[in-house]
Design an enzyme around this catalytic site. Sequence first.
Site, PDB file in Angstrom:
ATOM      1  CE1 TYR A 152      -3.922  -2.124   0.174  1.00  0.00           C
ATOM      2  CE2 TYR A 152      -3.005  -3.065   2.175  1.00  0.00           C
ATOM      3  CZ  TYR A 152      -3.950  -3.082   1.168  1.00  0.00           C
ATOM      4  OH  TYR A 152      -4.917  -4.052   1.150  1.00  0.00           O
ATOM      5  CG  ASP A 212      -2.547 -12.838   6.218  1.00  0.00           C
ATOM      6  OD1 ASP A 212      -2.950 -14.011   6.131  1.00  0.00           O
ATOM      7  OD2 ASP A 212      -3.292 -11.860   6.037  1.00  0.00           O
ATOM      8  CG  HIS A 455       2.946  -7.527  -2.409  1.00  0.00           C
ATOM      9  ND1 HIS A 455       1.884  -7.025  -1.713  1.00  0.00           N
ATOM     10  CD2 HIS A 455       3.931  -7.696  -1.508  1.00  0.00           C
ATOM     11  CE1 HIS A 455       2.212  -6.891  -0.446  1.00  0.00           C
ATOM     12  NE2 HIS A 455       3.450  -7.284  -0.283  1.00  0.00           N
ATOM     13  CE1 TYR A 536      -8.460  -4.061   2.742  1.00  0.00           C
ATOM     14  CE2 TYR A 536      -8.819  -2.956   4.826  1.00  0.00           C
ATOM     15  CZ  TYR A 536      -8.068  -3.811   4.040  1.00  0.00           C
ATOM     16  OH  TYR A 536      -6.940  -4.405   4.568  1.00  0.00           O
ATOM     17  NE  ARG A 537      -4.309  -1.075   4.650  1.00  0.00           N
ATOM     18  CZ  ARG A 537      -3.796  -2.013   5.445  1.00  0.00           C
ATOM     19  NH1 ARG A 537      -4.472  -3.132   5.668  1.00  0.00           N
ATOM     20  NH2 ARG A 537      -2.641  -1.858   6.020  1.00  0.00           N
TER      21      ARG A 537
END
Length: 609
Positions: A152, A212, A455, A536-537
Amino acid sequence: MTDISSLLVQPPPSWPEKYSGIPARLADIGNQTREKIYAGRSLPRVAPRKQGEELPVLPPDITRERFNEAVAELRKEIGEANVELNDKPLVDGWYMEHPNTHDAFHILEQDDTVSSATIYPGSTEEVQTTVRWANKYLIPIYPISMGRNLGYGGAAPRIRGAMVLDLGKRMNKVLKIDPDNCSCLVEPGVSYFALYEAVQATGYPLWIDTPDLGGGSVLGNAVDRGVGYTPYGDHFGCHCGMEVVLPTGEVVRTGMGALPGKDGEDNPCWQSFQYGYGPYNDGIFTQSNFGIVTKMGFWLMPATEHTSYLITFRDEDQYPQIMQTIRPLAINKVLGNVPQLRHVIQELAVTGKPKSHFYDGEGPIPREVIRKWAKDMPCGDCSWVFYGTVYGPDDFRKGQLDIIRREFGKIEGSRLMLPEKLPQDHYLHSRVSVCSGVPVLRELDWLNWLPNGAHLFFAPIAPTSGEDVKKLFELCRKRHEEYGIDLFPTLCVASRESHVIVNLVYDRSSPASKKAAYDCLRAMISDAAAGGYGEYRTHILFADQVANTYNWGGGALMKLNETLKDALDPNGILAPGRNGIWPERYRGKGYEIFPGDQRTSSLPPHINA
Ligand code: EUG
């Protein structure tokens, strides 16, 4: 190939020597993980900075002279060593040794979203001092807790040349663990690894909740509204009380914290009752740039017995039926936690082996090749794998598992497996830990899929319904095919909705691989919004696009956010552009990035020139 031997002489940083390090119980895993990651890396460990650019990179609208004056003044106020210029080569590192200078998983050029400097405040007072200083010099500051918001944007500021306010390095205490109230109070630099160890050390039978990966900040993740996997998996929902420094330097405490305790103590109900009195403000300090959270309370779950299981499903097109089965079980809380439904391709990826081990052809790995490998793995020739956990005493869990077996058993070809039946290195054992609040490092393994693996997440919300999830998967599949990317879907089912998480893995050394991932994500965000689905983000560089999809009522929500932003941060110094919220000073001046812009830089062309 880099000489990896030189990188591996020292073990990864360990906790508690380093606040952001890895606990001793995971030292071996840490070494193995790092070794695997560097084995797949062809990029030099240290990249020289661009020729001809004077360092540090400055924020917009400030001369070097004025910048240097500002730095000297802040150093005098909070200490020479606590303001560090970003004038050295950039190092991507890896998860446990991540940079606070830029996004390790750069999706544009590596030096695009770089900071000018990092500031290390040591207290709430020093955060206030820094904020007041930023207002004086009009220097944008970008707070991070620990900077592990990977996928992100990591630690990277949205404005090139902003100063990163690294809260975690010196503010990393577990301030309180209360065994009777079952709660804790933490500073920004407390990771899940650290909180877990702190709770264990008390001996109290309490669980934390972890996502995670365990290296992230407990506070930072909650402020970004992240998710974990025990019954306390809604991190914002399970917080109780905040301390926040506003962009103009005042400090507020929210909830019961606003009412002073006896003799100047913290209010005894600060971690007991979330709402306090009056408007519930906590929400505006999440996914925003309205304040800097310096303390945050969380509820801790009383430890209980638990059983994790997996269920495999045979056919690719059974997922609508799977979702229809999940929904009532989730809403009725027969499913005890946030279960995950993963595509079988993830069974290959979580082994940590590179894609090239499974397939040496061009383009996405074909379905038949996945099938061939899966056949010989514990999951067998299946299409979807559901990871769930039930909680409570034996008879509780047995009752829940009986219902789960019966309901999923109606789906043809499904098979339920328990941990005892699976080899020690199977991913289910990692789920057993995560779903009982034991933070791990396993989830990184799929980064090895591509060399120089990085990623990005696509993270839309869908109703927990077969039809909706089908629409989202189909648009993802179509766009992944178009851009030649392997599709890695994981559904995290909260109850009425699912976070549909798609990991876009790309090769940081390849401009083409980066561009494909970038374009694919832009396209999916637009496609999803056209169907009524929103994220959501998102990554910092996609924030404008996502914020702009939440445009009901002629952009009423953004107008409200901008009103709040301008009232709280009149000089626009705090994290401009975070979550698509731009202060008046920057708004409409070309900073916003929308699809189709063909921008290759996070800054507008007139600044970049
Ligand atoms: C995951 C889940 C998330 C997220 C990023 C990654 C899981 C990956 C539910 O939220 O934001 C396996």
